[in-house]
Scaffold this active site. Structure first.
Site, PDB file in Angstrom:
ATOM      1  N   TRP A  15     -54.586 -36.613 -17.682  1.00 55.67           N
ATOM      2  CA  TRP A  15     -53.509 -37.442 -17.135  1.00 55.67           C
ATOM      3  C   TRP A  15     -53.142 -36.896 -15.744  1.00 55.67           C
ATOM      4  O   TRP A  15     -52.955 -35.690 -15.576  1.00 55.67           O
ATOM      5  CB  TRP A  15     -52.307 -37.371 -18.077  1.00 55.67           C
ATOM      6  CG  TRP A  15     -51.109 -38.153 -17.628  1.00 55.67           C
ATOM      7  CD1 TRP A  15     -51.076 -39.432 -17.150  1.00 55.67           C
ATOM      8  CD2 TRP A  15     -49.741 -37.695 -17.637  1.00 55.67           C
ATOM      9  NE1 TRP A  15     -49.785 -39.801 -16.859  1.00 55.67           N
ATOM     10  CE2 TRP A  15     -48.945 -38.752 -17.150  1.00 55.67           C
ATOM     11  CE3 TRP A  15     -49.128 -36.503 -18.018  1.00 55.67           C
ATOM     12  CZ2 TRP A  15     -47.564 -38.652 -17.039  1.00 55.67           C
ATOM     13  CZ3 TRP A  15     -47.753 -36.399 -17.902  1.00 55.67           C
ATOM     14  CH2 TRP A  15     -46.986 -37.465 -17.418  1.00 55.67           C
ATOM     15  N   LYS A  74     -44.194 -44.164 -26.161  1.00 59.30           N
ATOM     16  CA  LYS A  74     -45.155 -45.130 -26.676  1.00 59.30           C
ATOM     17  C   LYS A  74     -44.940 -45.437 -28.153  1.00 59.30           C
ATOM     18  O   LYS A  74     -44.843 -46.592 -28.531  1.00 59.30           O
ATOM     19  CB  LYS A  74     -46.580 -44.610 -26.452  1.00 59.30           C
ATOM     20  CG  LYS A  74     -47.186 -44.964 -25.124  1.00 59.30           C
ATOM     21  CD  LYS A  74     -46.548 -44.294 -23.920  1.00 59.30           C
ATOM     22  CE  LYS A  74     -46.893 -42.830 -23.800  1.00 59.30           C
ATOM     23  NZ  LYS A  74     -46.519 -42.217 -22.527  1.00 59.30           N
ATOM     24  N   ASP A  80     -50.041 -31.607 -25.743  1.00 52.60           N
ATOM     25  CA  ASP A  80     -49.319 -32.762 -25.230  1.00 52.60           C
ATOM     26  C   ASP A  80     -49.513 -33.885 -26.236  1.00 52.60           C
ATOM     27  O   ASP A  80     -50.628 -34.373 -26.430  1.00 52.60           O
ATOM     28  CB  ASP A  80     -49.878 -33.161 -23.856  1.00 52.60           C
ATOM     29  CG  ASP A  80     -49.118 -34.341 -23.254  1.00 52.60           C
ATOM     30  OD1 ASP A  80     -48.236 -34.888 -23.937  1.00 52.60           O
ATOM     31  OD2 ASP A  80     -49.423 -34.710 -22.105  1.00 52.60           O
TER      32      ASP A  80
HETATM   33  N1  PLA Z   1     -48.685 -37.081 -21.425  1.00 55.75           N
HETATM   34  C1  PLA Z   1     -49.661 -37.990 -21.358  1.00 55.75           C
HETATM   35  C2  PLA Z   1     -51.031 -37.610 -21.769  1.00 55.75           C
HETATM   36  C3  PLA Z   1     -49.376 -39.280 -20.895  1.00 55.75           C
HETATM   37  O1  PLA Z   1     -50.359 -40.165 -20.826  1.00 55.75           O
HETATM   38  C4  PLA Z   1     -48.071 -39.610 -20.505  1.00 55.75           C
HETATM   39  C5  PLA Z   1     -47.732 -40.974 -19.979  1.00 55.75           C
HETATM   40  C6  PLA Z   1     -47.086 -38.615 -20.612  1.00 55.75           C
HETATM   41  C7  PLA Z   1     -47.433 -37.362 -21.081  1.00 55.75           C
HETATM   42  C8  PLA Z   1     -45.659 -38.797 -20.217  1.00 55.75           C
HETATM   43  O2  PLA Z   1     -45.008 -39.802 -20.794  1.00 55.75           O
HETATM   44  P1  PLA Z   1     -43.412 -39.885 -20.822  1.00 55.75           P
HETATM   45  O3  PLA Z   1     -42.881 -38.849 -19.897  1.00 55.75           O
HETATM   46  O4  PLA Z   1     -43.106 -41.243 -20.400  1.00 55.75           O
HETATM   47  O5  PLA Z   1     -43.066 -39.604 -22.237  1.00 55.75           O
HETATM   48  N2  PLA Z   1     -48.745 -41.688 -19.349  1.00 55.75           N
HETATM   49  C9  PLA Z   1     -48.605 -43.095 -18.942  1.00 55.75           C
HETATM   50  C10 PLA Z   1     -47.432 -43.312 -18.025  1.00 55.75           C
HETATM   51  C11 PLA Z   1     -48.414 -43.957 -20.157  1.00 55.75           C
HETATM   52  C12 PLA Z   1     -47.313 -42.408 -16.842  1.00 55.75           C
HETATM   53  O6  PLA Z   1     -48.294 -42.168 -16.136  1.00 55.75           O
HETATM   54  O7  PLA Z   1     -46.189 -41.951 -16.627  1.00 55.75           O
HETATM   55  C13 PLA Z   1     -49.916 -43.499 -18.262  1.00 55.75           C
HETATM   56  O8  PLA Z   1     -50.049 -44.668 -17.903  1.00 55.75           O
HETATM   57  O9  PLA Z   1     -50.814 -42.653 -18.145  1.00 55.75           O
END
Ligand code: PLA
Length: 406
Positions: free
Chosen positions: A136, A253, A217
């Protein structure tokens, strides 16, 4: 007064690689536009979803006049913390029974990762964290901002579109002992590729033999398989061996509470005494950052997790979301096969969780956006949760054109 700003020389920062996709999408006036960028669940009608059980919990909260808007403790809502630890570790977890877990309510998954990282920087003797490649996009930034030094371990093999298990093992074997290792508990983002349970067991043994510290995570518990327990197995394997680990949880989510910013950080330790001290130090990390966490999201989650019937209803709604995503994979895969688009597209149905890592390159992605108004991250990741049956043809047309023309 001088009209020149003291910030006149500031440079324009680029949009975020993921959230910026939504910014671009919002500016597009085409009726055919499709946002498959950010991982946000949409219904078959393409609409955001507030879970029925969340609405019910909110109604209960609003009508309960005994509830106040006082500050929460620095560590958050106690009921929320207890239930969150149970959710990720299992309700029968010896670590919980022995009071060896320090849990604090944080600002969703991101905030939990950041608080964990700040804590590690201050109190752990190793400051290197290994993150998977790819991962991510926010991970490296979160850890760097906390002052940790970020290295990567091999994770994904583009040739097989699967796990690079050999590379992963080699890189973790070569890591300095005691280093921190970031692991996606399930539904790896962006690849949708998870280790099998057997592979997890190998990873666990390797990490324990080297004294590597696991930082999980868990942003998608329930979204990979539809089962909360199955999706927490990786974490529970590491806790079952009696060793220590950190886990960042998000309810964005799996409870659809994106904007409520509700999550938790749990640190599993070897004794209740250490857990108490760790919690006292987590308070010192949180207090100067944002003092104490917000009350509403935590109250919703605690209401649902502590009521048998609501908890059950949540698992049904969660399974329905996971199933709709799985069905979208099948529909997209069938559409690609029907078109005879060159290449093997079976990874669409093999990968799990919210995303498909298509293998499309940045030029192909740019083409799909400019010609077909399909928005996605430039690494070729698409959010399956943003797709609906009526848009499958449009997406497969776009992918077919990108593969055959770009
Ligand atoms: N960890 C991972 C692996 C994630 O994909 C995301 C969110 C988070 C943590 C953090 O989410 P939160 O802070 O909202 O609880 N990833 C998303 C959104 C869904 C983003 O980038 O913020 C994504 O589209 O990858």
């Amino acid at each position: 007064m001088a009209s020149v700003s003291v910030f006149a020389n500031i440079s324009q920062a680029p949009e975020d690689p993921i959230l910026g996709v939504t910014v671009a999408y919002n500016k597009d006036s085409s009726p055919h536009k499709l946002n498959l960028g950010v991982g946000a669940y949409r219904t078959e009608e393409g609409k955001p979803l507030v879970l029925d059980v969340v609405r019910r919990a909110e109604k209960l909260l609003v009508s309960d006049i005994s509830l106040k808007k006082e500050y929460l403790p620095i560590t958050g809502l106690a009921d929320f913390n207890k239930s969150s630890a149970k959710l990720i570790l299992g309700s029968d977890s010896p670590a919980i029974q022995e009071n060896r877990v320090a849990t604090v309510q944080c600002l969703s998954g991101t905030g939990s990762l950041r608080v964990g990282a700040e804590f590690l920087k201050k109190h752990y003797n190793q400051h290197t964290i290994y993150i998977p490649s790819p991962t991510w996009g926010n991970h490296p930034k979160i850890f760097m901002m906390a002052g940790l030094s970020v290295k990567t371990y091999r994770y994904y093999d583009p040739a097989t579109r699967g796990l690079d298990f050999e590379g992963l093992q080699q890189d973790l074997s070569a890591a300095t002992s005691g280093s921190i290792v970031l692991l996606h508990a399930c539904a790896h983002n962006p690849t949708g590729v998870d280790p099998t349970l057997d592979q997890w067991e190998h990873i666990r043994k390797l990490m324990r033999s080297k004294g590597l510290l696991p930082f999980f995570d868990s942003a998608y518990q329930g979204f990979a398989s539809g089962s909360l327990d199955a999706d927490a197995q990786s974490v529970r394997m590491f806790v079952a061996d009696g060793g220590e680990c950190l886990a960042a949880q998000s309810y964005a989510k799996n409870m659809g509470l994106y904007g409520e910013r509700i999550g938790a950080l749990s640190i599993v330790l070897t004794s209740a005494d250490v857990a108490r001290k760790v919690e006292s130090q987590l308070k010192l990390v949180i207090r100067p950052m944002y003092s104490s966490p917000p009350i509403h999201g935590a109250s919703i989650v605690a209401t649902i997790l502590n009521d048998r019937e609501m908890y059950h209803d949540w698992t049904v709604e969660l399974k329905a979301m996971a199933d709709r995503i799985i069905s979208m994979r099948k529909q997209l895969y069938d559409a690609m096969c029907a078109k005879g688009t060159p290449g093997d597209w079976s990874h669409i149905i093999k990968q799990i969780g919210m995303f498909t890592f298509t293998g499309l390159n940045p030029e192909q992605v740019a083409f799909m956006t400019s010609e077909y108004h399909v928005y996605m991250t430039s690494d070729g990741r698409i959010s399956m949760a943003g797709l609906s049956s009526s848009k499958v043809t449009h997406l497969s047309d776009a992918m077919h054109a990108a593969v055959t023309r770009v």
